[in-house]
Design a protein around this motif. Structure first.
Motif, PDB file in Angstrom:
ATOM      1  N   ARG A   5       0.858  -1.189   0.000  1.00  0.00           N
ATOM      2  CA  ARG A   5       0.000   0.000   0.000  1.00  0.00           C
ATOM      3  C   ARG A   5       0.891   1.235   0.000  1.00  0.00           C
ATOM      4  NH1 ARG A   5      -0.158  -1.943   5.248  1.00  0.00           N
ATOM      5  NH2 ARG A   5       0.947  -0.587   6.693  1.00  0.00           N
ATOM      6  N   MET A   6       0.286   2.397  -0.252  1.00  0.00           N
ATOM      7  CA  MET A   6       0.977   3.664  -0.077  1.00  0.00           C
ATOM      8  C   MET A   6       0.518   4.205   1.277  1.00  0.00           C
ATOM      9  SD  MET A   6       0.944   7.223  -2.184  1.00  0.00           S
ATOM     10  CE  MET A   6      -0.215   8.099  -1.158  1.00  0.00           C
ATOM     11  N   ASP A   7       1.439   4.435   2.186  1.00  0.00           N
ATOM     12  CA  ASP A   7       1.070   4.889   3.526  1.00  0.00           C
ATOM     13  C   ASP A   7       0.775   6.378   3.592  1.00  0.00           C
ATOM     14  OD1 ASP A   7       0.993   2.505   4.953  1.00  0.00           O
ATOM     15  OD2 ASP A   7       3.156   2.523   5.261  1.00  0.00           O
ATOM     16  N   ASN A   8       1.677   7.203   3.048  1.00  0.00           N
ATOM     17  CA  ASN A   8       1.424   8.640   3.109  1.00  0.00           C
ATOM     18  C   ASN A   8       2.269   9.396   2.109  1.00  0.00           C
ATOM     19  OD1 ASN A   8       3.922   9.859   4.405  1.00  0.00           O
ATOM     20  ND2 ASN A   8       3.392   8.379   5.986  1.00  0.00           N
ATOM     21  N   MET A   9       1.887  10.646   1.939  1.00  0.00           N
ATOM     22  CA  MET A   9       2.604  11.604   1.098  1.00  0.00           C
ATOM     23  C   MET A   9       3.033  12.730   2.030  1.00  0.00           C
ATOM     24  SD  MET A   9       3.067  12.764  -2.110  1.00  0.00           S
ATOM     25  CE  MET A   9       3.435  14.332  -2.859  1.00  0.00           C
ATOM     26  N   GLY A  10       4.282  13.153   1.968  1.00  0.00           N
ATOM     27  CA  GLY A  10       4.776  14.198   2.852  1.00  0.00           C
ATOM     28  C   GLY A  10       4.786  15.555   2.199  1.00  0.00           C
ATOM     29  N   ILE A  11       4.412  16.564   2.987  1.00  0.00           N
ATOM     30  CA  ILE A  11       4.441  17.952   2.542  1.00  0.00           C
ATOM     31  C   ILE A  11       5.105  18.773   3.640  1.00  0.00           C
ATOM     32  CG2 ILE A  11       3.064  19.974   1.913  1.00  0.00           C
ATOM     33  CD1 ILE A  11       0.869  18.058   0.968  1.00  0.00           C
ATOM     34  N   VAL A  12       6.122  19.544   3.286  1.00  0.00           N
ATOM     35  CA  VAL A  12       6.816  20.403   4.238  1.00  0.00           C
ATOM     36  C   VAL A  12       6.227  21.806   4.144  1.00  0.00           C
ATOM     37  CG1 VAL A  12       9.046  21.379   4.923  1.00  0.00           C
ATOM     38  CG2 VAL A  12       8.917  19.019   4.086  1.00  0.00           C
ATOM     39  N   VAL A  13       5.884  22.378   5.291  1.00  0.00           N
ATOM     40  CA  VAL A  13       5.251  23.698   5.349  1.00  0.00           C
ATOM     41  C   VAL A  13       5.915  24.546   6.434  1.00  0.00           C
ATOM     42  CG1 VAL A  13       3.016  22.789   4.558  1.00  0.00           C
ATOM     43  CG2 VAL A  13       3.468  22.974   7.012  1.00  0.00           C
ATOM     44  N   GLU A  14       5.596  25.829   6.422  1.00  0.00           N
ATOM     45  CA  GLU A  14       6.005  26.718   7.516  1.00  0.00           C
ATOM     46  C   GLU A  14       4.909  26.822   8.566  1.00  0.00           C
ATOM     47  OE1 GLU A  14       9.082  29.957   5.725  1.00  0.00           O
ATOM     48  OE2 GLU A  14       6.973  30.283   5.222  1.00  0.00           O
ATOM     49  N   GLY A  49      20.728  16.067  13.723  1.00  0.00           N
ATOM     50  CA  GLY A  49      20.108  17.133  14.507  1.00  0.00           C
ATOM     51  C   GLY A  49      18.688  17.453  14.082  1.00  0.00           C
ATOM     52  N   MET A  50      18.053  16.557  13.348  1.00  0.00           N
ATOM     53  CA  MET A  50      16.710  16.805  12.837  1.00  0.00           C
ATOM     54  C   MET A  50      15.696  16.917  13.973  1.00  0.00           C
ATOM     55  SD  MET A  50      14.137  14.500  10.598  1.00  0.00           S
ATOM     56  CE  MET A  50      13.235  14.019  12.044  1.00  0.00           C
ATOM     57  N   ARG A  51      14.918  17.993  13.908  1.00  0.00           N
ATOM     58  CA  ARG A  51      13.757  18.180  14.798  1.00  0.00           C
ATOM     59  C   ARG A  51      12.636  18.693  13.928  1.00  0.00           C
ATOM     60  NH1 ARG A  51      13.300  21.684  18.700  1.00  0.00           N
ATOM     61  NH2 ARG A  51      14.531  23.225  17.673  1.00  0.00           N
ATOM     62  N   VAL A  52      11.489  18.043  13.993  1.00  0.00           N
ATOM     63  CA  VAL A  52      10.381  18.390  13.123  1.00  0.00           C
ATOM     64  C   VAL A  52       9.072  18.218  13.885  1.00  0.00           C
ATOM     65  CG1 VAL A  52      10.185  16.068  12.142  1.00  0.00           C
ATOM     66  CG2 VAL A  52       9.420  17.998  10.804  1.00  0.00           C
ATOM     67  N   GLU A  53       8.099  19.049  13.549  1.00  0.00           N
ATOM     68  CA  GLU A  53       6.743  18.898  14.064  1.00  0.00           C
ATOM     69  C   GLU A  53       5.931  18.293  12.929  1.00  0.00           C
ATOM     70  OE1 GLU A  53       2.916  21.661  15.360  1.00  0.00           O
ATOM     71  OE2 GLU A  53       4.754  22.635  14.677  1.00  0.00           O
ATOM     72  N   ILE A  54       5.196  17.215  13.199  1.00  0.00           N
ATOM     73  CA  ILE A  54       4.378  16.617  12.148  1.00  0.00           C
ATOM     74  C   ILE A  54       2.910  16.568  12.559  1.00  0.00           C
ATOM     75  CG2 ILE A  54       6.280  15.181  11.311  1.00  0.00           C
ATOM     76  CD1 ILE A  54       4.465  12.777  12.399  1.00  0.00           C
ATOM     77  N   ALA A  55       2.066  16.559  11.554  1.00  0.00           N
ATOM     78  CA  ALA A  55       0.636  16.318  11.730  1.00  0.00           C
ATOM     79  C   ALA A  55       0.248  15.309  10.657  1.00  0.00           C
ATOM     80  CB  ALA A  55      -0.163  17.611  11.564  1.00  0.00           C
ATOM     81  N   MET A  56      -0.439  14.251  11.043  1.00  0.00           N
ATOM     82  CA  MET A  56      -0.864  13.222  10.106  1.00  0.00           C
ATOM     83  C   MET A  56      -2.354  13.395   9.836  1.00  0.00           C
ATOM     84  SD  MET A  56       0.579  10.814   8.359  1.00  0.00           S
ATOM     85  CE  MET A  56       2.007  10.217   9.226  1.00  0.00           C
ATOM     86  N   MET A  57      -2.700  13.555   8.551  1.00  0.00           N
ATOM     87  CA  MET A  57      -4.087  13.733   8.126  1.00  0.00           C
ATOM     88  C   MET A  57      -4.508  12.495   7.335  1.00  0.00           C
ATOM     89  SD  MET A  57      -4.726  17.009   9.094  1.00  0.00           S
ATOM     90  CE  MET A  57      -6.250  17.327   8.243  1.00  0.00           C
ATOM     91  N   ARG A  58      -5.691  11.960   7.641  1.00  0.00           N
ATOM     92  CA  ARG A  58      -6.189  10.729   7.020  1.00  0.00           C
ATOM     93  C   ARG A  58      -7.389  11.023   6.121  1.00  0.00           C
ATOM     94  NH1 ARG A  58      -7.453   8.111  11.504  1.00  0.00           N
ATOM     95  NH2 ARG A  58      -9.538   8.946  11.443  1.00  0.00           N
ATOM     96  N   THR A  59      -7.432  10.377   4.951  1.00  0.00           N
ATOM     97  CA  THR A  59      -8.586  10.513   4.067  1.00  0.00           C
ATOM     98  C   THR A  59      -9.791   9.810   4.692  1.00  0.00           C
ATOM     99  OG1 THR A  59      -7.925   8.541   2.810  1.00  0.00           O
ATOM    100  CG2 THR A  59      -7.228  10.697   1.939  1.00  0.00           C
ATOM    101  N   PRO A  60     -11.010  10.217   4.335  1.00  0.00           N
ATOM    102  CA  PRO A  60     -12.204   9.633   4.942  1.00  0.00           C
ATOM    103  C   PRO A  60     -12.309   8.114   4.788  1.00  0.00           C
ATOM    104  CG  PRO A  60     -12.798  11.616   3.751  1.00  0.00           C
ATOM    105  CD  PRO A  60     -11.354  11.324   3.433  1.00  0.00           C
TER     106      PRO A  60
END
Length: 147
Positions: A5-14, A49-60
């Motif tokens: 399966r495809m688990d997710n697509m990543g998008i980097v934002v500010e 040294g990577m530090r990132v904030e993520i949010a995971m959004m799921r399709t209906p």
């Protein structure tokens, strides 16, 4: 071997909040939000040294996800937000919607704008590309008939 399966697509934002609002309006559900860092994260990304904030959004339907990331460190290396649709690399993700006009009206309240125009393809789909917050490029497809 085949892909399961495809688990997710990543998008980097500010602005993670604006991206969550945009994708929520589209119909995705916030699955979770968390800071990510540590040796395992550095190892998988190759970014010391990577530090990132993520949010995971799921399709209906529960089958696909968008991972929204805001890098705290290291600094963002490149900005592709204004790249045209013929730019090299990952470009966009396409969503099927019930009503493209209604979706455009709702997403317009979050700054989304149609890139070209809404077109009809062989009496099967209505299609368009839109740019949302920070230039996020997505496609919308409304099924209107069967081929």
């Amino acid at each position: 071997m085949t892909v399961k399966r495809m688990d997710n697509m990543g998008i980097v934002v500010e602005n993670v909040d604006a991206a969550i609002d945009f994708f929520s309006e589209l119909g995705l559900e916030l699955e979770g939000r968390a800071p990510i860092e540590g040796k395992w994260a550095e190892g998988v990304t190759g970014l010391p040294g990577m530090r990132v904030e993520i949010a995971m959004m799921r399709t209906p339907d529960g089958h696909s996800r968008i991972e929204i990331s805001r890098f705290l460190s290291p600094a963002v290396a490149a900005d592709h937000r204004d790249a045209p649709v013929n730019a090299l690399g990952y470009l966009r993700v396409m969503f099927t919607v019930d009503d493209i006009d209604d979706t455009l009206a709702r997403l317009g309240k979050h700054g989304a704008r149609v890139v070209g125009e809404v077109v009809e393809y062989q009496n099967v789909y209505r299609l368009c590309y839109i740019r949302g917050p920070e230039g996020i490029l997505i496609g919308l497809a409304q099924e209107i008939g069967k081929s």
